[in-house]
Motif scaffolding. Structure first.
Motif, PDB file in Angstrom:
ATOM      1  N   GLU A 145      40.925  43.750  42.687  1.00  0.00           N
ATOM      2  CA  GLU A 145      40.191  44.176  41.897  1.00  0.00           C
ATOM      3  C   GLU A 145      40.977  45.370  40.990  1.00  0.00           C
ATOM      4  OE1 GLU A 145      39.675  44.087  45.230  1.00  0.00           O
ATOM      5  OE2 GLU A 145      38.287  42.477  44.971  1.00  0.00           O
ATOM      6  N   ALA A 146      41.731  46.196  41.424  1.00  0.00           N
ATOM      7  CA  ALA A 146      42.311  46.943  40.414  1.00  0.00           C
ATOM      8  C   ALA A 146      43.283  46.204  39.618  1.00  0.00           C
ATOM      9  CB  ALA A 146      43.072  47.944  41.594  1.00  0.00           C
ATOM     10  N   LEU A 147      43.781  45.033  40.188  1.00  0.00           N
ATOM     11  CA  LEU A 147      44.510  44.409  38.982  1.00  0.00           C
ATOM     12  C   LEU A 147      43.816  44.076  37.820  1.00  0.00           C
ATOM     13  CD1 LEU A 147      47.474  43.008  38.314  1.00  0.00           C
ATOM     14  CD2 LEU A 147      46.378  41.018  39.569  1.00  0.00           C
ATOM     15  N   GLY A 148      42.519  43.515  38.247  1.00  0.00           N
ATOM     16  CA  GLY A 148      41.688  43.011  37.269  1.00  0.00           C
ATOM     17  C   GLY A 148      41.293  44.182  36.381  1.00  0.00           C
ATOM     18  N   SER A 149      40.994  45.197  36.898  1.00  0.00           N
ATOM     19  CA  SER A 149      40.416  46.521  35.876  1.00  0.00           C
ATOM     20  C   SER A 149      41.535  46.693  35.159  1.00  0.00           C
ATOM     21  CB  SER A 149      40.323  47.691  36.862  1.00  0.00           C
ATOM     22  OG  SER A 149      39.321  47.393  37.694  1.00  0.00           O
ATOM     23  N   ARG A 150      43.126  46.767  35.638  1.00  0.00           N
ATOM     24  CA  ARG A 150      44.042  47.057  34.788  1.00  0.00           C
ATOM     25  C   ARG A 150      44.311  45.932  33.369  1.00  0.00           C
ATOM     26  NH1 ARG A 150      49.010  48.817  38.524  1.00  0.00           N
ATOM     27  NH2 ARG A 150      50.334  49.205  36.280  1.00  0.00           N
ATOM     28  N   ILE A 151      44.103  44.777  33.820  1.00  0.00           N
ATOM     29  CA  ILE A 151      44.159  43.625  32.885  1.00  0.00           C
ATOM     30  C   ILE A 151      42.964  43.941  31.635  1.00  0.00           C
ATOM     31  CG2 ILE A 151      43.886  41.111  32.518  1.00  0.00           C
ATOM     32  CD1 ILE A 151      45.164  40.940  35.331  1.00  0.00           C
ATOM     33  N   MET A 152      41.715  44.058  32.342  1.00  0.00           N
ATOM     34  CA  MET A 152      40.482  44.333  31.120  1.00  0.00           C
ATOM     35  C   MET A 152      40.945  45.558  30.276  1.00  0.00           C
ATOM     36  SD  MET A 152      38.817  41.912  32.020  1.00  0.00           S
ATOM     37  CE  MET A 152      37.365  41.865  30.829  1.00  0.00           C
ATOM     38  N   ASP A 153      41.513  46.710  31.088  1.00  0.00           N
ATOM     39  CA  ASP A 153      41.533  48.173  30.323  1.00  0.00           C
ATOM     40  C   ASP A 153      42.659  47.858  29.138  1.00  0.00           C
ATOM     41  OD1 ASP A 153      39.918  49.362  32.003  1.00  0.00           O
ATOM     42  OD2 ASP A 153      41.321  50.301  33.104  1.00  0.00           O
TER      43      ASP A 153
END
Ligand SMILES: Nc1nc2c(ncn2[C@@H]2O[C@H](COP(=O)(O)OP(=O)(O)OP(=O)(O)O)[C@@H](O)[C@H]2O)c(=O)[nH]1
Ligand SMILES: [Mg+2]
Length: 194
Positions: A145-153
């Motif tokens: 989830e944290a990886l996904g957030s970084r990609i979206m950010d």
């Protein structure tokens, strides 16, 4: 007349083929993932991690899914080998980008490489699955989830409306089948091929 009918029959019943390009920096587990997919599709009897060497050229696997034929291209991820990746972009129906989430420096490098890759014009609109590999490891790291957030950010999916970030383990196999099924589903809807 026969050849006309035969040609029509072939066109209607031939298997649709989709090409999946497996990318990611070195040692994240791309070839292990490809070998796991081969085991899942019964092309190999079992996974033999000790037989997997760093990829210098290209590994290819063709698998027959009930829904379609899949061709996986697994390219070497070492810095000096990434310059050839773009030669394959035009042929790719989807990207399977593998990340090892257990070392900050490696995640940061992966995100930079992902950004460069997804900003290439030849890949605009191509579906992308980011696979957060090595989730079998007990030590800390970044969650899927944290990886996904970084990609979206960072806006990395700006040119890729069809995207997904999933976690799993090529080593143990969990998450792999689901990832491949997601790819099949989106490739089918993204490209109507007859
Ligand atoms: N714990 C764990 N180790 C893994 C997993 N997948 C791969 N590895 C290990 O990570 C190392 C690198 O795996 P490879 O599959 O060769 O990595 P690669 O991304 O193909 O590397 P290059 O070919 O150099 O680009 C090996 O020691 C694998 O056994 C996984 O899911 N879990
Ligand atoms: Mg490899």
């Amino acid at each position: 007349m026969f050849s006309l009918l035969y040609g029509f029959w072939q066109k209607v019943f031939e298997r649709v083929e989709y090409r999946v390009l497996i990318l990611g920096i070195d040692s994240v587990g791309k070839t292990t993932l490809l070998e796991r997919i081969k085991v899942d599709y019964k092309l190999s009897a079992s996974l033999r991690p000790s037989a997997i060497l760093p990829t210098v050229g290209l590994n290819i696997a063709r698998v027959e899914d009930p829904a379609c034929r899949l061709v996986f291209w697994d390219l070497g991820g070492q810095a000096g080998l990434r310059s050839i990746w773009d030669k394959y972009y035009r042929e790719a129906d989807s990207i399977l980008f593998v990340v090892d989430c257990f070392e900050e420096a490696r995640i940061a490098e992966s995100l930079e490489v992902l950004e460069e890759c997804l900003s290439n014009n030849d890949l605009v609109g191509v579906p992308v699955l980011v696979f957060a590999n090595k989730q079998d490891q007990a030590r800390g790291g970044s969650s899927t989830e944290a990886l996904g957030s970084r990609i979206m950010d960072r806006g990395l999916f700006e040119n890729h409306s069809i995207h997904h970030v999933a976690g799993g383990s090529a080593f143990e196999g969990f998450g792999v089948r689901e990832g491949v099924q997601w790819l099949i589903k989106v490739m089918k809807t993204n490209q109507i091929k007859v």
